[in-house]
Design a protein around this motif. Structure first.
Motif, PDB file in Angstrom:
ATOM      1  N   VAL A  57     -74.239  10.167 -73.452  1.00 53.90           N
ATOM      2  CA  VAL A  57     -74.166  11.639 -73.392  1.00 53.90           C
ATOM      3  C   VAL A  57     -72.885  12.292 -73.967  1.00 53.90           C
ATOM      4  O   VAL A  57     -72.882  13.475 -74.212  1.00 53.90           O
ATOM      5  CB  VAL A  57     -74.208  11.743 -72.038  1.00 53.90           C
ATOM      6  CG1 VAL A  57     -73.652  13.209 -71.575  1.00 53.90           C
ATOM      7  CG2 VAL A  57     -75.462  11.743 -71.438  1.00 53.90           C
ATOM      8  N   LYS A  58     -71.725  11.463 -73.930  1.00 55.58           N
ATOM      9  CA  LYS A  58     -70.590  12.089 -74.256  1.00 55.58           C
ATOM     10  C   LYS A  58     -70.497  11.849 -75.993  1.00 55.58           C
ATOM     11  O   LYS A  58     -69.450  12.731 -76.464  1.00 55.58           O
ATOM     12  CB  LYS A  58     -69.315  11.254 -73.654  1.00 55.58           C
ATOM     13  CG  LYS A  58     -68.793  11.498 -72.343  1.00 55.58           C
ATOM     14  CD  LYS A  58     -67.795  11.071 -71.853  1.00 55.58           C
ATOM     15  CE  LYS A  58     -66.468  11.522 -72.764  1.00 55.58           C
ATOM     16  NZ  LYS A  58     -65.341  11.874 -72.024  1.00 55.58           N
ATOM     17  N   GLY A  59     -71.139  11.046 -76.253  1.00 60.52           N
ATOM     18  CA  GLY A  59     -70.907  10.797 -77.846  1.00 60.52           C
ATOM     19  C   GLY A  59     -69.529  10.052 -77.947  1.00 60.52           C
ATOM     20  O   GLY A  59     -68.584  10.251 -78.896  1.00 60.52           O
ATOM     21  N   PRO A 144     -65.585   8.334 -67.299  1.00 62.21           N
ATOM     22  CA  PRO A 144     -64.617   9.085 -68.209  1.00 62.21           C
ATOM     23  C   PRO A 144     -64.464  10.525 -67.930  1.00 62.21           C
ATOM     24  O   PRO A 144     -65.253  11.050 -67.017  1.00 62.21           O
ATOM     25  CB  PRO A 144     -65.028   8.863 -69.469  1.00 62.21           C
ATOM     26  CG  PRO A 144     -66.579   8.766 -69.241  1.00 62.21           C
ATOM     27  CD  PRO A 144     -66.797   8.346 -67.714  1.00 62.21           C
ATOM     28  N   SER A 145     -63.619  11.211 -68.476  1.00 60.10           N
ATOM     29  CA  SER A 145     -63.433  12.433 -68.546  1.00 60.10           C
ATOM     30  C   SER A 145     -64.863  12.952 -68.721  1.00 60.10           C
ATOM     31  O   SER A 145     -65.487  12.656 -69.705  1.00 60.10           O
ATOM     32  CB  SER A 145     -62.357  13.304 -69.069  1.00 60.10           C
ATOM     33  OG  SER A 145     -62.488  12.553 -70.715  1.00 60.10           O
ATOM     34  N   ALA A 146     -65.207  14.339 -68.052  1.00 64.98           N
ATOM     35  CA  ALA A 146     -66.588  14.856 -67.993  1.00 64.98           C
ATOM     36  C   ALA A 146     -66.829  15.827 -69.185  1.00 64.98           C
ATOM     37  O   ALA A 146     -67.490  16.739 -69.174  1.00 64.98           O
ATOM     38  CB  ALA A 146     -67.146  15.354 -66.910  1.00 64.98           C
ATOM     39  N   ASN A 147     -66.043  15.453 -70.391  1.00 61.21           N
ATOM     40  CA  ASN A 147     -66.210  16.520 -71.742  1.00 61.21           C
ATOM     41  C   ASN A 147     -66.988  15.848 -72.696  1.00 61.21           C
ATOM     42  O   ASN A 147     -67.017  14.429 -72.667  1.00 61.21           O
ATOM     43  CB  ASN A 147     -64.723  16.849 -72.147  1.00 61.21           C
ATOM     44  CG  ASN A 147     -63.937  15.574 -72.273  1.00 61.21           C
ATOM     45  OD1 ASN A 147     -63.490  14.937 -71.423  1.00 61.21           O
ATOM     46  ND2 ASN A 147     -63.805  15.174 -73.437  1.00 61.21           N
ATOM     47  N   LEU A 148     -67.440  16.490 -73.689  1.00 63.08           N
ATOM     48  CA  LEU A 148     -67.937  15.766 -74.961  1.00 63.08           C
ATOM     49  C   LEU A 148     -66.880  15.033 -75.457  1.00 63.08           C
ATOM     50  O   LEU A 148     -65.680  15.828 -75.655  1.00 63.08           O
ATOM     51  CB  LEU A 148     -68.566  16.968 -75.672  1.00 63.08           C
ATOM     52  CG  LEU A 148     -69.824  17.523 -75.200  1.00 63.08           C
ATOM     53  CD1 LEU A 148     -70.410  18.473 -75.982  1.00 63.08           C
ATOM     54  CD2 LEU A 148     -71.007  16.430 -75.061  1.00 63.08           C
ATOM     55  N   PRO A 152     -61.125  19.113 -75.217  1.00 55.53           N
ATOM     56  CA  PRO A 152     -60.338  18.956 -74.022  1.00 55.53           C
ATOM     57  C   PRO A 152     -61.014  18.624 -72.680  1.00 55.53           C
ATOM     58  O   PRO A 152     -62.150  18.994 -72.531  1.00 55.53           O
ATOM     59  CB  PRO A 152     -59.689  20.475 -74.017  1.00 55.53           C
ATOM     60  CG  PRO A 152     -60.235  21.096 -75.313  1.00 55.53           C
ATOM     61  CD  PRO A 152     -61.222  20.500 -75.744  1.00 55.53           C
ATOM     62  N   SER A 153     -60.179  17.649 -71.922  1.00 61.03           N
ATOM     63  CA  SER A 153     -60.934  17.465 -70.604  1.00 61.03           C
ATOM     64  C   SER A 153     -61.167  18.489 -69.782  1.00 61.03           C
ATOM     65  O   SER A 153     -60.545  19.455 -69.654  1.00 61.03           O
ATOM     66  CB  SER A 153     -60.146  16.451 -69.756  1.00 61.03           C
ATOM     67  OG  SER A 153     -59.659  15.373 -70.556  1.00 61.03           O
ATOM     68  N   PRO A 154     -62.265  18.622 -68.923  1.00 60.89           N
ATOM     69  CA  PRO A 154     -62.735  19.343 -68.119  1.00 60.89           C
ATOM     70  C   PRO A 154     -61.712  19.595 -66.599  1.00 60.89           C
ATOM     71  O   PRO A 154     -61.666  18.699 -66.009  1.00 60.89           O
ATOM     72  CB  PRO A 154     -64.025  19.215 -67.535  1.00 60.89           C
ATOM     73  CG  PRO A 154     -64.249  17.802 -67.965  1.00 60.89           C
ATOM     74  CD  PRO A 154     -63.257  17.327 -68.741  1.00 60.89           C
ATOM     75  N   ARG A 232     -58.542  11.173 -81.926  1.00 62.05           N
ATOM     76  CA  ARG A 232     -57.995  12.606 -81.834  1.00 62.05           C
ATOM     77  C   ARG A 232     -58.646  13.515 -80.585  1.00 62.05           C
ATOM     78  O   ARG A 232     -59.750  13.748 -80.638  1.00 62.05           O
ATOM     79  CB  ARG A 232     -58.047  13.411 -82.925  1.00 62.05           C
ATOM     80  CG  ARG A 232     -57.478  14.757 -82.924  1.00 62.05           C
ATOM     81  CD  ARG A 232     -57.611  15.750 -83.980  1.00 62.05           C
ATOM     82  NE  ARG A 232     -56.946  17.001 -83.692  1.00 62.05           N
ATOM     83  CZ  ARG A 232     -57.466  18.254 -84.217  1.00 62.05           C
ATOM     84  NH1 ARG A 232     -58.096  18.108 -85.438  1.00 62.05           N
ATOM     85  NH2 ARG A 232     -56.545  19.172 -83.748  1.00 62.05           N
ATOM     86  N   HIS A 233     -57.957  13.222 -79.477  1.00 61.78           N
ATOM     87  CA  HIS A 233     -58.562  13.751 -78.195  1.00 61.78           C
ATOM     88  C   HIS A 233     -58.250  15.332 -77.899  1.00 61.78           C
ATOM     89  O   HIS A 233     -57.325  15.639 -78.658  1.00 61.78           O
ATOM     90  CB  HIS A 233     -57.976  13.266 -76.968  1.00 61.78           C
ATOM     91  CG  HIS A 233     -58.885  12.145 -76.561  1.00 61.78           C
ATOM     92  ND1 HIS A 233     -58.490  10.753 -76.337  1.00 61.78           N
ATOM     93  CD2 HIS A 233     -60.225  12.228 -76.159  1.00 61.78           C
ATOM     94  CE1 HIS A 233     -59.480  10.005 -75.910  1.00 61.78           C
ATOM     95  NE2 HIS A 233     -60.694  10.935 -75.767  1.00 61.78           N
ATOM     96  N   TYR A 234     -58.663  16.151 -77.115  1.00 61.08           N
ATOM     97  CA  TYR A 234     -58.045  16.953 -76.354  1.00 61.08           C
ATOM     98  C   TYR A 234     -57.989  18.344 -77.644  1.00 61.08           C
ATOM     99  O   TYR A 234     -56.968  19.113 -77.486  1.00 61.08           O
ATOM    100  CB  TYR A 234     -56.490  16.996 -75.902  1.00 61.08           C
ATOM    101  CG  TYR A 234     -56.618  15.697 -75.423  1.00 61.08           C
ATOM    102  CD1 TYR A 234     -57.099  15.374 -74.114  1.00 61.08           C
ATOM    103  CD2 TYR A 234     -55.657  14.810 -75.641  1.00 61.08           C
ATOM    104  CE1 TYR A 234     -57.097  14.060 -73.336  1.00 61.08           C
ATOM    105  CE2 TYR A 234     -55.518  13.528 -74.961  1.00 61.08           C
ATOM    106  CZ  TYR A 234     -56.253  13.320 -73.928  1.00 61.08           C
ATOM    107  OH  TYR A 234     -56.168  12.110 -73.294  1.00 61.08           O
TER     108      TYR A 234
HETATM  109 MG    MG Z   1     -61.289  11.539 -71.848  1.00 61.25          MG
END
Ligand code: MG
Ligand code: TXA
Length: 348
Positions: A57-59, A144-148, A152-154, A232-234
């Motif tokens: 779901v997150k990829g 994990p954080s619920a972002n793709l 950026p994290s939600p 490379r997050h966020y």
């Molecule tokens: Mg995260």
């Protein structure tokens, strides 16, 4: 898939929604849940198939391990065979709270959760909804954080909705998260504890309890010990530059870049402190987002991801963010800003 988004009381969660969420978790489905740091995308942590679905779901890259969230110490002790004195100290001082402890794992933890490592990250979140959901489900929840992946994290239910609607059955929306940056990830498998990811609990706070604490500084040759830290997050879509320096110089540089960008018909967004925002009134950017007062890092942390997301939503091509002091919580804020910039840091 139809996604149901329900409003749930952050302090006194409606039991009806806790029950519905817990039932889904037990059935191997995914539920987005609030924590005090950011929203998590939860699944039964001891169900390998359910956890695999999180990655899909997150990829999310398969080698990036998930944090197992627990609601009591007995649950933690089932996930690790090495509940060390340092772990006990940390739990006593910082749980429930924004601290993840990396410890040796037991066979109960599926490989998909540990990303193939021999360790597991464990955290007791400080949020009534998260705690009651875990308790009602009766199993640890990997989240994990619920972002793709890469976004950026939600920090609000609306952020999760934007990223995951149509992909998961349930979002428990309890409004804004209070901390706003993710938990500190602390490796307790060696002699000296190592911060793998700075976060809501500061190095200074950890040192008070543990004595010497090191920081993992990955180099070109050596990958970071928290696999997630190499991605490379966020990252917002726009081209973000982090400005560090004296206020007057930072403002001057911002004004210059706003002029330059706008003359090329680019949309320029600014993320800055309250103190600097006043200096921009004679050259307005396309988006001026005040992160908070420089004297209130908690406020800045709380607004950071919302600011980055707004830049995307409003189509900023160029983003200039003001650096803050890297003391205390500022260390985590600067870590996220540097990553969001893809290391594009300009000292003025
Ligand atoms: Mg995260
Ligand atoms: O505040 C938080 O930690 C949030 C909320 C939902 O609890 N969760 C979160 O999860 O930020 P995630 O998956 O977005 O980030 C977890 C980080 C990643 O960098 C991952 O590589 C690292 O923790 N991590 C997890 N388990 C690990 C382990 N066993 N060894 C090393 N690093 C680990």
């Amino acid at each position: 898939m139809e996604t149901k988004r329900v409003t749930i009381d952050a302090q006194k969660p409606e039991y009806e929604w806790i029950q519905e969420g817990a039932k889904l978790i037990r059935e191997g489905k995914l539920v987005a849940l609030p924590t005090e740091t950011v929203y998590g995308l939860g699944a039964n942590a001891i169900d390998a198939e359910a956890c695999q679905e999180i990655f899909r779901v997150k990829g999310r890259p398969q080698d990036n391990p998930l944090i197992a969230h627990i609601s009591d110490l007995d649950m933690a002790k089932k996930l690790t065979g090495h509940w060390t004195p340092q772990a006990a100290l940390c739990a006593e001082q910082f749980w429930p709270g924004p601290l993840t402890l990396v410890l040796e794992k037991t066979d109960l933890v599926p490989d998909v959760v540990s990303g193939g490592l021999g360790t597991v990250g464990i955290r007791m979140p400080n949020h009534p909804v998260a705690l009651q959901l875990i308790q009602e489900a009766g199993v640890p929840i990997a989240a994990p954080s619920a972002n793709l992946s890469g976004k950026p994290s939600p920090t609000k239910g609306s952020h999760v909705w934007k990223d995951l609607k149509g992909k998961i059955p349930l979002i428990l929306d309890a409004g804004a998260c209070s901390v706003g940056v993710e938990s500190t990830v602390l490796d307790l498998t060696g002699e000296v504890p190592i911060i793998l990811r700075p976060g809501g609990v500061t190095k200074e706070q950890l040192e008070e309890v543990l004595g010497e604490v090191a920081i993992d500084h990955p180099s070109e040759q050596q990958a970071p010990k928290a696999p997630g830290m190499k991605y490379r997050h966020y990252a917002p879509k726009g081209d973000l530059t982090l400005l560090i320096g004296e206020r007057a110089k930072v403002i001057r540089k911002m004004v210059e870049e706003i002029r330059k960008g706008q003359s090329r018909l680019k949309k320029v967004g600014i993320l800055c402190t309250l103190e600097s925002a006043a200096g921009l009134h004679y050259q307005l950017p396309d988006l001026l987002y005040v992160l908070g007062s420089e004297n209130n890092p908690a406020e800045v942390a709380g607004n950071l991801y919302e600011g980055l997301r707004l830049c995307d939503e409003q189509g900023m091509d160029i983003i200039l963010a003001e650096g803050v002091s890297d003391k205390g919580l500022g260390f985590a804020i600067m870590n996220r800003l540097i990553k969001a910039s893809g290391q594009k840091v300009l000292r003025v």
